[in-house]
Each structure stands twice: as structure tokens, then as C-alpha cells.
Design an enzyme around this catalytic site. Structure first.
Site, PDB file in Angstrom:
ATOM      1  N   ASP A  21     -25.873  67.817   8.084  1.00  0.00           N
ATOM      2  CA  ASP A  21     -25.561  66.417   7.388  1.00  0.00           C
ATOM      3  C   ASP A  21     -24.142  66.191   7.462  1.00  0.00           C
ATOM      4  O   ASP A  21     -23.339  66.873   6.869  1.00  0.00           O
ATOM      5  CB  ASP A  21     -25.863  66.583   5.691  1.00  0.00           C
ATOM      6  CG  ASP A  21     -25.648  65.373   4.955  1.00  0.00           C
ATOM      7  OD1 ASP A  21     -25.032  64.506   5.517  1.00  0.00           O
ATOM      8  OD2 ASP A  21     -25.740  65.305   3.645  1.00  0.00           O
ATOM      9  N   VAL A  22     -23.825  65.089   8.435  1.00  0.00           N
ATOM     10  CA  VAL A  22     -22.623  65.050   8.634  1.00  0.00           C
ATOM     11  C   VAL A  22     -21.507  64.528   7.660  1.00  0.00           C
ATOM     12  O   VAL A  22     -20.239  64.378   7.884  1.00  0.00           O
ATOM     13  CB  VAL A  22     -22.229  63.909  10.082  1.00  0.00           C
ATOM     14  CG1 VAL A  22     -23.004  64.633  10.888  1.00  0.00           C
ATOM     15  CG2 VAL A  22     -22.701  62.710   9.639  1.00  0.00           C
ATOM     16  N   ASN A  61     -22.032  59.738  16.722  1.00  0.00           N
ATOM     17  CA  ASN A  61     -23.112  58.725  16.866  1.00  0.00           C
ATOM     18  C   ASN A  61     -23.822  58.630  15.561  1.00  0.00           C
ATOM     19  O   ASN A  61     -24.217  57.385  15.333  1.00  0.00           O
ATOM     20  CB  ASN A  61     -24.030  59.056  18.099  1.00  0.00           C
ATOM     21  CG  ASN A  61     -25.407  58.243  17.909  1.00  0.00           C
ATOM     22  OD1 ASN A  61     -25.338  57.098  18.298  1.00  0.00           O
ATOM     23  ND2 ASN A  61     -26.543  58.727  17.559  1.00  0.00           N
ATOM     24  N   TYR A  64     -21.716  47.794   6.646  1.00  0.00           N
ATOM     25  CA  TYR A  64     -21.918  48.230   8.019  1.00  0.00           C
ATOM     26  C   TYR A  64     -20.527  47.591   8.895  1.00  0.00           C
ATOM     27  O   TYR A  64     -19.858  48.275   9.713  1.00  0.00           O
ATOM     28  CB  TYR A  64     -23.194  47.869   8.496  1.00  0.00           C
ATOM     29  CG  TYR A  64     -23.516  48.125   9.796  1.00  0.00           C
ATOM     30  CD1 TYR A  64     -23.900  49.440  10.192  1.00  0.00           C
ATOM     31  CD2 TYR A  64     -23.156  47.531  11.106  1.00  0.00           C
ATOM     32  CE1 TYR A  64     -23.929  49.907  11.555  1.00  0.00           C
ATOM     33  CE2 TYR A  64     -23.498  47.679  12.327  1.00  0.00           C
ATOM     34  CZ  TYR A  64     -23.696  48.948  12.629  1.00  0.00           C
ATOM     35  OH  TYR A  64     -24.023  49.040  14.044  1.00  0.00           O
ATOM     36  N   LYS A 120     -17.466  49.845  10.581  1.00  0.00           N
ATOM     37  CA  LYS A 120     -17.453  49.646  12.237  1.00  0.00           C
ATOM     38  C   LYS A 120     -16.036  49.273  12.565  1.00  0.00           C
ATOM     39  O   LYS A 120     -15.536  49.623  13.574  1.00  0.00           O
ATOM     40  CB  LYS A 120     -18.510  48.843  12.719  1.00  0.00           C
ATOM     41  CG  LYS A 120     -19.958  49.492  12.556  1.00  0.00           C
ATOM     42  CD  LYS A 120     -19.891  50.966  13.427  1.00  0.00           C
ATOM     43  CE  LYS A 120     -21.205  51.727  13.107  1.00  0.00           C
ATOM     44  NZ  LYS A 120     -21.342  52.960  13.946  1.00  0.00           N
TER      45      LYS A 120
END
Length: 264
Positions: free
Chosen positions: A74-75, A101, A169, A173
Site C-alpha cells: 500500500d503505497v 505509477n 485527480y 496530477k
């Protein structure tokens, strides 16, 4: 040429799986990270099969890489990220590439209706998770001998132009672009290169709805063209295989006819 070691996050599906398969064909030793073990094992099988077929040809090492290593991670959890990179260092002694990613779009939601918990979930994965992995990779690349390595962040077309109802999102980004620039600057003294790939409409499960129709800037629901995710993977492979004296700082790979240039 020494064996090159790559960590791929979000490797259980989509772009992460495609990149793992492409790097496997090029002879990279892979460490595959993601939340769920079984999709990672499926990616490992696909990458191993690709490696068996790809031991010759341009850009390959001429030998078959060992089997990919699967590390469920789990990053968003700092301890889990530390364990991922500690295992990489223990097994292989170094790290040459992080493909950063892992990410999520989140449910399309008007700004006024977005719950704080849903905002935080996207920020935690797309931004904090990317930072934690980059930080751990940076530490390892700085300490290893020979020093250096490469980090490739998965940005998005949304790092440049938003879709409707995508504020979390899009914000993350845009922030990933700042992360990329800072890593590039701070990595210079240590031969750590950092670049970003901004992807538009690669055909994966995440973009399946585009074939039936997605909301446009003028409110219409319309289908959008997609491209083969393998074309993204080949671009990542090209970026990864450059010498550390060269870097693709930003690359945009998109379906040619998608409504991006002039979006809205």
C-alpha cells in the site's frame, strides 16, 4: 551489462502491467508492487513470459532476467513503502528505475459535492504515495555504489488540462509535475534523473467507459478515441533505457484524435 533493477508500482493492471511486460522483454529484473497479491502474480507471469520471448533484439540485455519479485504494498503507508525498498535493496543491492505509477481517478464528482474523505483518498494515493515511493527510491539511489538511477512519474493529460468533475485527480496530477521538477533538481548531484510521462486515453480497464461516452467540457457525453497501452509501455522503456547523462523530462503520449488539443 549489469542486471538492471526496476520497481513498478500499480503493477497489477493497466499501464503498470503493460510496462512490466515491456521491461521484462528488455531483460530488466522487476519488483512488482500493488495492493493485491493475485493481480501482481498475474503480471509476474506475463512479464516472465515476455522475458522468455524477448532475450534478443534492440534494447535487450541478451539474457533472460530472473523471475519478477512480487511485493504487495500500500503505497500510502510509509512503513509498507520502506519495506518495499528495503526488500529491493536486500535482494538486489541496488535500484536503477522506479516507475511511479500507482494512482486512481476517483469517482467523477462536481466540486460542490466532493466529500473530504474522497478528496483525501485521491491525494493520498496519487500524490503522497508517489512522494513516499520517490523518497525511498531517492535514498537508495543516493546511497548505492555506483550512485544514481532514474525515476519516471506517471502524470496525465490532466497535468495540463482537466476533465469535468475531476478536481482531486487534476490537482494531484498538476502536483506530480512539481514533484518531478523537484526530484530532477535535487537529484542532479547524485546522478538521479527524473522524468514524467503524461498519458492520454490508453486503452485499459480505467478508460473502458470512453468507448461508450464520457462527459466533455461542453456537457455532452461523447465517445473518445483510445490507443494501445503497449505504445505507452514502449515509451516508458525508451525513457528507462537512456544513459543517466540523458533524460526525457516530460513526454506526452496520447490517442492522436482525442479531444485534448483545444479541449473544451
Amino acid at each position: 551489462m549489469p542486471q538492471q533493477i526496476a520497481v513498478v508500482t500499480g503493477a497489477g493492471s493497466g499501464i503498470g502491467r503493460a510496462v512490466a511486460v515491456e521491461l521484462g522483454a528488455a531483460g530488466w529484473q522487476l519488483v512488482l508492487a500493488g495492493r493485491r497479491a493475485e493481480p501482481l502474480r498475474a503480471t509476474a507471469r506475463a512479464a516472465a513470459a515476455s522475458a522468455a520471448e524477448g532475450t534478443t533484439g534492440e534494447g535487450t540485455t541478451g539474457r533472460r532476467a530472473p523471475a519478477p519479485v512480487v511485493v504487495p504494498t500500500d503505497v500510502t503507508d510509509p512503513a509498507a513503502v520502506d519495506a518495499l525498498f528495503a526488500e529491493t535493496a536486500e535482494r538486489f543491492g541496488r535500484l536503477d528505475l522506479l516507475f511511479n505509477n500507482a494512482g486512481t481517478f476517483g469517482a467523477p464528482t462536481p466540486v460542490e459535492d466532493l466529500a473530504p474523505a474522497d478528496w483525501r483518498a485521491v491525494v493520498d494515493l496519487n500524490l503522497t504515495g508517489a512522494f513516499l515511493c520517490a523518497q525511498a527510491a531517492f535514498r537508495l539511489m543516493k546511497a548505492q555504489d555506483p550512485q544514481g538511477g532514474r525515476i519516471i512519474n506517471n502524470g496525465s493529460i490532466s497535468a495540463h488540462a482537466p476533465r469535468p468533475h475531476s478536481i482531486a485527480y487534476t490537482a494531484t496530477k498538476h502536483a506530480v509535475t512539481g514533484l518531478t521538477k523537484s526530484l530532477s533538481l535535487d537529484g542532479r548531484p547524485y546522478r538521479i534523473a527524473c522524468g514524467q510521462i503524461d498519458i492520454g486515453n490508453a486503452a485499459t480497464d480505467m478508460t473502458a467507459a470512453m468507448e461508450t461516452g464520457v462527459r466533455q467540457a461542453d456537457g455532452r457525453i461523447a465517445p473518445e478515441p483510445t490507443m494501445d497501452v503497449a505504445d505507452v509501455a514502449r515509451t516508458v522503456r525508451h525513457m528507462a533505457q537512456l544513459p543517466l547523462e540523458a533524460n526525457v523530462q516530460f513526454a506526452t503520449v496520447m490517442a492522436t484524435a482525442m479531444p485534448y488539443i483545444g479541449r473544451g
